[in-house]
Design a protein around this motif. Structure first.
Motif, PDB file in Angstrom:
ATOM      1  N   LYS A  67       1.115  -1.212   0.025  1.00  0.00           N
ATOM      2  CA  LYS A  67      -0.108  -0.094   0.307  1.00  0.00           C
ATOM      3  C   LYS A  67       0.996   1.353  -0.015  1.00  0.00           C
ATOM      4  O   LYS A  67       0.582   2.549  -0.345  1.00  0.00           O
ATOM      5  N   SER A  68       1.753   1.259   0.891  1.00  0.00           N
ATOM      6  CA  SER A  68       2.739   2.350   0.638  1.00  0.00           C
ATOM      7  C   SER A  68       3.569   2.484  -0.335  1.00  0.00           C
ATOM      8  O   SER A  68       3.150   3.923  -0.770  1.00  0.00           O
ATOM      9  N   GLN A  71       0.829   4.547  -2.868  1.00  0.00           N
ATOM     10  CA  GLN A  71       0.636   5.908  -2.617  1.00  0.00           C
ATOM     11  C   GLN A  71       1.788   6.160  -3.324  1.00  0.00           C
ATOM     12  O   GLN A  71       1.250   7.666  -3.498  1.00  0.00           O
ATOM     13  N   SER A  72       2.986   5.668  -2.413  1.00  0.00           N
ATOM     14  CA  SER A  72       4.192   6.856  -3.606  1.00  0.00           C
ATOM     15  C   SER A  72       4.516   6.924  -5.249  1.00  0.00           C
ATOM     16  O   SER A  72       4.767   8.089  -5.867  1.00  0.00           O
TER      17      SER A  72
END
Length: 92
Positions: A67-68, A71-72
């Motif tokens: 998820k990170s 998002q990035s």
């Protein structure tokens, strides 16, 4: 055998479509059999016995990591966006 999988989506019949890409299989799992709080996009560790799911664990580290990363990538795309080349036309 243990394998990594991801919750792809939920059906109208409260089934989770779970994809185990490493072994090229798709599983339909009753939503009630998933770990509490599991949602679309979460990663799981499935224990299989002859292609039958015998246990399911939520892989919180892998879920957070993926998820990170998403998002990035979205942030980079938004920052690089120059806007649409199409103009809005007002409808009279």
């Amino acid at each position: 055998m243990k394998t990594e999988a991801m919750i792809d989506r939920f059906t109208e019949n409260d089934l989770a479509v779970v994809l185990a890409e490493s072994i090229g299989k798709e599983f339909l799992i009753d939503k009630n059999q998933l770990p509490e709080g599991a949602e679309r996009g979460d990663y799981l560790v499935l224990e299989l016995d002859d292609d039958v799911v015998v246990s399911i664990e939520l892989d919180q580290d892998k879920t957070r990591e993926r998820k990170s990363a998403v998002q990035s990538k979205l942030a980079k795309l938004r920052a690089a966006s120059t806007g649409s080349r199409f103009r809005k036309k007002e409808i009279e």
